[in-house]
Design a protein around this motif. Structure first.
Motif, mmCIF file in Angstrom:
data_model
loop_
_atom_site.group_PDB
_atom_site.id
_atom_site.type_symbol
_atom_site.label_atom_id
_atom_site.label_comp_id
_atom_site.label_asym_id
_atom_site.label_seq_id
_atom_site.Cartn_x
_atom_site.Cartn_y
_atom_site.Cartn_z
ATOM 1 N N LEU A 284 -21.410 54.451 58.667
ATOM 2 C CA LEU A 284 -21.909 54.047 57.347
ATOM 3 C C LEU A 284 -23.355 53.555 57.448
ATOM 4 C CD1 LEU A 284 -18.730 52.171 55.995
ATOM 5 C CD2 LEU A 284 -19.179 54.603 56.054
ATOM 6 N N GLN B 23 -26.737 54.244 56.533
ATOM 7 C CA GLN B 23 -27.629 55.004 55.641
ATOM 8 C C GLN B 23 -29.039 55.123 56.228
ATOM 9 O OE1 GLN B 23 -27.454 56.388 51.909
ATOM 10 N NE2 GLN B 23 -28.973 57.312 53.255
ATOM 11 N N ALA C 40 -11.990 54.611 50.573
ATOM 12 C CA ALA C 40 -13.188 53.784 50.388
ATOM 13 C C ALA C 40 -14.271 54.183 51.401
ATOM 14 C CB ALA C 40 -12.825 52.310 50.551
ATOM 15 N N GLN C 41 -13.848 54.485 52.636
ATOM 16 C CA GLN C 41 -14.833 54.912 53.647
ATOM 17 C C GLN C 41 -15.406 56.282 53.274
ATOM 18 O OE1 GLN C 41 -11.883 54.425 56.806
ATOM 19 N NE2 GLN C 41 -13.435 53.371 58.008
ATOM 20 N N TYR D 194 -15.729 57.479 50.431
ATOM 21 C CA TYR D 194 -16.643 57.320 49.286
ATOM 22 C C TYR D 194 -18.060 56.999 49.778
ATOM 23 C CZ TYR D 194 -18.667 55.781 44.943
ATOM 24 O OH TYR D 194 -19.492 55.674 43.860
ATOM 25 N N VAL D 195 -18.158 56.037 50.699
ATOM 26 C CA VAL D 195 -19.487 55.638 51.188
ATOM 27 C C VAL D 195 -20.108 56.770 52.020
ATOM 28 C CG1 VAL D 195 -20.784 53.906 52.482
ATOM 29 C CG2 VAL D 195 -18.780 53.223 51.190
ATOM 30 N N LYS E 94 -21.417 59.326 49.827
ATOM 31 C CA LYS E 94 -22.632 58.836 49.142
ATOM 32 C C LYS E 94 -23.838 59.004 50.072
ATOM 33 C CE LYS E 94 -24.675 57.415 45.790
ATOM 34 N NZ LYS E 94 -24.801 58.369 44.717
ATOM 35 N N ILE E 95 -23.661 58.670 51.343
ATOM 36 C CA ILE E 95 -24.778 58.827 52.294
ATOM 37 C C ILE E 95 -25.150 60.313 52.395
ATOM 38 C CG2 ILE E 95 -25.482 58.570 54.721
ATOM 39 C CD1 ILE E 95 -23.661 56.080 54.862
ATOM 40 N N ASN F 110 -27.025 61.372 49.314
ATOM 41 C CA ASN F 110 -28.423 60.912 49.314
ATOM 42 C C ASN F 110 -29.290 61.830 50.155
ATOM 43 O OD1 ASN F 110 -27.728 58.775 47.735
ATOM 44 N ND2 ASN F 110 -27.625 57.277 49.398
#
Ligand code: B12
Length: 216
Positions: free
Chosen positions: A18, A20, A64-65, A67-68, A71-72, A75
């Protein structure tokens, strides 16, 4: 300069942790080093998401993991997409979106970008799109093709609704192309839901759209 598979392993490590900032620095360096944006997406970012998907299947990570991590990845995809060339859209209009209730957007974004690079005018209706909106927009913009990115079994019925709506309004010449995890697991489902074709990835999506639209 490390090899593509080394960079891919490092990218996977960053999104799994996680991290970023690490992912950001890595992808910036790839762009600075002149790696083609398409290669960064198809050889570094997408294989990492596939590896995460595999872990989810084996229940090694929780939503939840994911999801992040997604997201990374998103991006970084956004950062790379900005570097892709802008070309005049000389081909017809293609409508794209996910069906009602489906909020998986990464595949759609990639397919839309690759279609744009192939000179199509792409109207991206976004996530969780009502079947009436798909049809209304296709008619309004004289589109020959509606692309639906469907990753969830229970929301894919939206595709059947699009087909029914097109047929009942006399627009059965507008073709439906589908893709997403659902159809990669079982390509035969595309027919079952009333689509005209499916494609397993963004490059093949362009090929299939070209074939159905009669563009060569
Ligand atoms: C990331 C992810 C999420 C993220 C999404 C973040 C985001 N911004 O998109 C989050 C965490 C939010 C999420 C939520 C959920 N998810 Co989810 N998710 C995934 C995962 C791991 C990866 C999807 C992804 O982004 N892949 C990367 C992109 C680039 O690949 P892609 O979408 O496949 O797209 C490529 C091709 O398929 C093709 N393509 C895609 N679209 C189109 C369209 C056309 C027209 C064409 C031709 C081609 C094409 O080209 C693309 C590029 O090459 C998948 C697993 C998987 N194997 O797909 C599960 C998965 C899709 N999720 C699943 C589920 C169940 C859920 C949840 C219900 C929660 C849960 N319990 O896990 C929620 C539902 C949310 C909702 N209502 O939409 C299931 C679906 C199972 C099913 N049969 O319905 C999967 C398959 C995981 C699993 N094995 O169980 N998820």
């Amino acid at each position: 300069m490390p090899t593509i598979s080394e960079i891919n392993a490092r990218f996977l490590h960053y999104i799994q942790s996680l991290d970023q900032q690490g992912a950001d620095k890595l992808i910036s360096n790839c762009l600075k080093a002149g790696l083609p944006p398409e290669q960064i997406i198809t050889k570094i970012i997408m294989p990492a998401i596939d590896a995460i998907a595999e872990k989810q299947k084996n229940r090694e990570v929780v939503v939840a993991q994911i999801y992040v991590m997604a997201k990374i990845a998103e991006n970084e995809i956004n950062k790379v997409l900005v570097e892709m060339p802008i070309k005049p859209r000389t081909k017809g209009t293609v409508i794209i979106g996910t069906p009602m209730g489906d909020y998986h957007g990464l595949g759609k974004k990639l397919v839309a970008t690759f279609l744009r690079l192939a000179d199509y005018q792409v109207m991206d209706l976004g996530l969780s799109v009502n079947h009436f909106d798909f049809v209304n927009m296709a008619i309004a913009f004289n589109a020959k093709i509606i692309c639906v990115s469907a990753l969830l079994l229970h929301t894919a019925l939206g595709i059947t609704e699009i087909r029914k709506e097109l047929d009942s309004r006399g627009y059965n010449h507008i073709k439906i192309v589908v893709g997403g995890a659902l159809f990669n697991f079982n390509p035969k489902l595309s027919n079952k839901y009333g689509a005209d074709a499916m494609a397993p990835n963004a490059l093949d999506a362009v090929r299939v759209v070209r074939e159905l639209a009669g563009d060569f």
